[in-house]
Write a protein that holds these residues in place. Structure first.
Motif, short mmCIF file in Angstrom:
data_model
loop_
_atom_site.label_atom_id
_atom_site.label_comp_id
_atom_site.label_asym_id
_atom_site.label_seq_id
_atom_site.Cartn_x
_atom_site.Cartn_y
_atom_site.Cartn_z
N SER A 127 -52.85 -8.69 -22.62
CA SER A 127 -54.12 -8.20 -23.17
C SER A 127 -54.24 -6.69 -22.97
N ASP A 128 -55.14 -6.07 -23.71
CA ASP A 128 -55.39 -4.64 -23.52
C ASP A 128 -55.77 -4.34 -22.07
N GLU A 129 -56.64 -5.18 -21.51
CA GLU A 129 -57.10 -4.95 -20.14
C GLU A 129 -55.93 -4.99 -19.15
N MET A 130 -55.04 -5.97 -19.32
CA MET A 130 -53.91 -6.10 -18.41
C MET A 130 -53.02 -4.86 -18.46
N ASN A 132 -53.73 -1.81 -19.67
CA ASN A 132 -54.43 -0.60 -19.24
C ASN A 132 -54.54 -0.53 -17.73
N THR A 133 -54.74 -1.68 -17.09
CA THR A 133 -54.80 -1.72 -15.62
C THR A 133 -53.45 -1.33 -15.03
N LYS A 136 -52.83 2.48 -15.46
CA LYS A 136 -53.62 3.28 -14.51
C LYS A 136 -53.04 3.19 -13.10
N ARG A 190 -48.82 -3.20 -25.45
CA ARG A 190 -50.25 -3.48 -25.57
C ARG A 190 -50.70 -3.53 -27.04
#
Length: 263
Positions: A127-130, A132-133, A136, A190
């Protein structure tokens, strides 16, 4: 060593046995690795095939280029290597993001693809969240900060033994990739989605996965196979996300009937 200057970067590649006229397998490797992950596979396939390998931009000896990347940056790099070598109609074997690259190569340059081996990959990964985390975390603390959880997805517990020199080498390979190249490729994964394209794949396709893959589990790879008309599906026992390293004998045994049928 062979290097190709493209319009946007320099790609390190290796070609083996092209002069023999044997069927060609072109490999695309996974996130955080270089093309040496295929060494044991090539050794076992021997002189039945010719081989082309390359380091993705941002990995191995290839340039980082301008990150973040799109999946088609990686696709265009692979196509440039094949064009440089005057190759068409090759069997493309891609692992993880390499499987996304293989799918993208079929979408953009179907003239280059005779058959596909999609290994430990999917039409859409994570997922995008995975992603992006993860980006970072690596930008803040480096790839080494995620070494243990990544290795837990890559390999089964028995393989992750402190006494296993190959495992130690794989850890070294991961942490020595550039952070920009790794994160740039995370962004490419992503944003890649071949869900619609998978249903239009019209070349022979084999989907392969380690039965303990923690990155692209068997159910996800099975879902990819279900999208591709007429595709085949095989699980490799006692293997994680990189079965070509962890179980090369079983991996080659799974691939060889397909390779010989469609070479």
């Amino acid at each position: 060593m062979n290097f190709l200057k493209t319009s946007s970067t320099v790609i390190h590649y290796r070609a083996v046995g092209l002069e023999t006229g044997k069927p060609v397998i072109a490999f695309a490797n996974s996130l955080g690795t270089d093309f040496r992950i295929w060494d044991d596979v090539i050794a076992r396939l021997g002189d039945r095939f010719a081989f082309v390998l390359h380091d993705k931009r941002g990995h191995g000896l290839s340039d980082v280029g301008s990150a973040p990347y799109s999946i088609f940056d990686h696709v265009d790099d692979m196509a440039a290597v094949l064009d440089h070598l005057n190759l068409k109609n090759v069997i493309v074997c891609g692992l993880s993001v390499g499987g996304l690259i293989a799918q993208g190569l079929y979408v953009r340059r179907p003239d280059l693809v005779k058959a596909l081996v999609l290994s430990d990959t999917a039409h859409k990964i994570g997922s995008d969240e995975m992603w992006n985390t993860r980006i970072k975390a690596i930008q803040a603390n480096g790839i080494g900060s995620l070494l243990e959880p990544i290795m837990e997805r890559w390999f089964t517990p028995p393989f992750r033994s402190p006494d296993n020199a190959v495992y130690a080498g794989c850890c070294n390979m991961l942490v020595r990739q550039t952070a920009d190249g790794y994160c740039g490729t995370c962004a490419a994964i992503r944003d890649a989605d071949f869900t619609a394209d998978a249903a239009r794949i019209a070349v022979p396709t084999l989907c392969v996965v380690g039965d303990q893959d923690g990155s692209t589990p068997p159910a996800l790879v099975r879902a990819l196979a279900d999208l591709i008309p007429g595709s085949e599906f095989v699980e490799i026992e006692n293997a994680g996300h990189i079965p070509c390293v962890e179980q090369p004998d079983a991996y080659v045994a799974a691939l060889l009937p397909f390779l010989e049928r469609y070479a």
